[in-house]
Design a protein around this motif. Structure first.
Motif, PDB file in Angstrom:
ATOM      1  N   PHE A 284       0.864  -1.181   0.000  1.00 19.41           N
ATOM      2  CA  PHE A 284       0.000   0.000   0.000  1.00 19.41           C
ATOM      3  C   PHE A 284       0.900   1.231   0.000  1.00 19.41           C
ATOM      4  O   PHE A 284       1.806   1.331   0.832  1.00 19.41           O
TER       5      PHE A 284
ATOM      6  N   SER B 117      -9.064   4.064   6.749  1.00 21.46           N
ATOM      7  CA  SER B 117      -9.876   3.512   5.663  1.00 21.46           C
ATOM      8  C   SER B 117     -10.680   2.309   6.120  1.00 21.46           C
ATOM      9  O   SER B 117     -11.816   2.107   5.687  1.00 21.46           O
TER      10      SER B 117
ATOM     11  N   ARG C 267     -10.202  -9.093  -3.561  1.00 19.29           N
ATOM     12  CA  ARG C 267     -10.860  -7.880  -4.065  1.00 19.29           C
ATOM     13  C   ARG C 267     -11.044  -6.861  -2.950  1.00 19.29           C
ATOM     14  O   ARG C 267     -10.857  -5.648  -3.163  1.00 19.29           O
TER      15      ARG C 267
ATOM     16  N   ASP D 249      -7.749  -5.126  -2.322  1.00 18.57           N
ATOM     17  CA  ASP D 249      -7.457  -4.151  -3.375  1.00 18.57           C
ATOM     18  C   ASP D 249      -8.297  -2.893  -3.208  1.00 18.57           C
ATOM     19  O   ASP D 249      -7.815  -1.770  -3.414  1.00 18.57           O
ATOM     20  N   ALA D 250      -9.568  -3.058  -2.823  1.00 17.34           N
ATOM     21  CA  ALA D 250     -10.447  -1.901  -2.620  1.00 17.34           C
ATOM     22  C   ALA D 250      -9.950  -1.055  -1.450  1.00 17.34           C
ATOM     23  O   ALA D 250      -9.945   0.186  -1.525  1.00 17.34           O
TER      24      ALA D 250
ATOM     25  N   ARG E 295      -6.891  -0.891  -0.402  1.00 14.60           N
ATOM     26  CA  ARG E 295      -5.652  -0.241  -0.836  1.00 14.60           C
ATOM     27  C   ARG E 295      -5.952   1.053  -1.583  1.00 14.60           C
ATOM     28  O   ARG E 295      -5.329   2.090  -1.322  1.00 14.60           O
ATOM     29  N   ARG E 296      -6.899   0.998  -2.518  1.00 10.31           N
ATOM     30  CA  ARG E 296      -7.241   2.209  -3.278  1.00 10.31           C
ATOM     31  C   ARG E 296      -7.756   3.311  -2.356  1.00 10.31           C
ATOM     32  O   ARG E 296      -7.403   4.490  -2.517  1.00 10.31           O
ATOM     33  N   LEU E 297      -8.583   2.941  -1.398  1.00  8.93           N
ATOM     34  CA  LEU E 297      -9.137   3.934  -0.480  1.00  8.93           C
ATOM     35  C   LEU E 297      -8.049   4.535   0.405  1.00  8.93           C
ATOM     36  O   LEU E 297      -7.984   5.758   0.587  1.00  8.93           O
TER      37      LEU E 297
ATOM     38  N   GLU F 200      -4.810   4.697  -0.193  1.00  9.55           N
ATOM     39  CA  GLU F 200      -3.900   5.516  -0.994  1.00  9.55           C
ATOM     40  C   GLU F 200      -4.534   6.854  -1.345  1.00  9.55           C
ATOM     41  O   GLU F 200      -3.841   7.869  -1.428  1.00  9.55           O
ATOM     42  N   ASP F 201      -5.844   6.863  -1.544  1.00  8.82           N
ATOM     43  CA  ASP F 201      -6.544   8.117  -1.814  1.00  8.82           C
ATOM     44  C   ASP F 201      -6.494   9.038  -0.580  1.00  8.82           C
ATOM     45  O   ASP F 201      -6.238  10.245  -0.706  1.00  8.82           O
TER      46      ASP F 201
ATOM     47  N   ARG G   1      -2.960  10.463  -0.336  1.00  5.38           N
ATOM     48  CA  ARG G   1      -2.702  11.552  -1.286  1.00  5.38           C
ATOM     49  C   ARG G   1      -3.360  12.846  -0.837  1.00  5.38           C
ATOM     50  O   ARG G   1      -2.810  13.943  -1.021  1.00  5.38           O
TER      51      ARG G   1
END
Length: 212
Positions: free
Chosen positions: A136, A146, A194, A197-198, A200-202, A204-205, A208
């Motif tokens: 991540f 998250s 899955r 992965d979801a 991880r995206r959250l 990382e958002d 940022r």
């Protein structure tokens, strides 16, 4: 969290990701290491620099019970001592030529490394089996925000259908090992992958945006 301090165990990889006769890079609180498994299956952790010319040993190769530098082929045993210098085949390398080594343990499909003297036994997660590892680009705090949950002292984040074993890395990155119940079926494994992965995206958002 365990991996934050010297003398504590860090979950650096999954056993399944290190077959016999291979080497891979890994990270500890003290920096990068060369994690390797001999041809007979023994796991070792060495400092990731050859004392000869500073080449990364994680770029090297395993032959028998030794880790070999890719540059000039200097070989190091599991205790860190140099056992062979190809350019001088008749020479017994002096004991002063060696690389640092670290304590390694494998438990429940996870490879743990300790920098310094371990202060306790490796954590055990009986009933759980590793699924995969992923990085991540987010801190532990962002992952916890998250997930809406806090990791345990061992670095285990307990979610509804999966467990995430967290190992902080440099530059606000976290190595995450996904664990499942041993009784999980293929559909559970797909769903857990899955979900990881979801998350991880959250995470990382959030990282940022500087929210966590």
């Amino acid at each position: 969290m365990l991996s934050d301090t010297t003398g504590c165990w860090t979950p650096v990889a999954l056993s399944a990701d290190l077959p016999a006769g291979t080497v891979m890079p890994a990270r500890t609180p003290a920096g990068s290491i060369a994690l390797w498994r001999s041809d007979t299956g023994r796991t070792s952790a060495s400092a990731d620099r050859c004392p000869h010319r500073g080449m990364r040993l994680s770029h090297g190769f395993v032959r028998g019970e030794a880790l070999n530098c890719i540059y000039h082929g200097w070989s190091y045993g599991q205790t860190g001592s140099c056992v062979r210098i190809p350019a001088h085949p008749g020479l017994t390398p002096p004991e002063s030529i060696r690389v640092a080594t670290y304590a390694v343990e494998e438990a429940d499909g996870v490879i743990w490394v300790a920098v310094g003297q371990p202060s306790a036994e490796t954590p055990r997660f009986e009933g759980l089996t590793p699924l995969r590892s992923l990085t991540f680009r987010a801190s532990v705090a962002a992952i916890e925000a998250s997930a809406g949950a806090k990791a345990t002292a061992e670095g285990l984040l307990n979610l509804q259908k999966l467990r995430l074993l967290l190992a902080p890395q440099d530059d606000d990155q976290t190595l995450v090992h996904v664990l499942l119940q041993e009784s999980s079926d293929p559909s559970d494994r797909i769903s857990a992958s899955r979900a990881a992965d979801a998350l991880r995206r959250l995470a990382e958002d959030l990282q940022r945006k500087g929210i966590a």
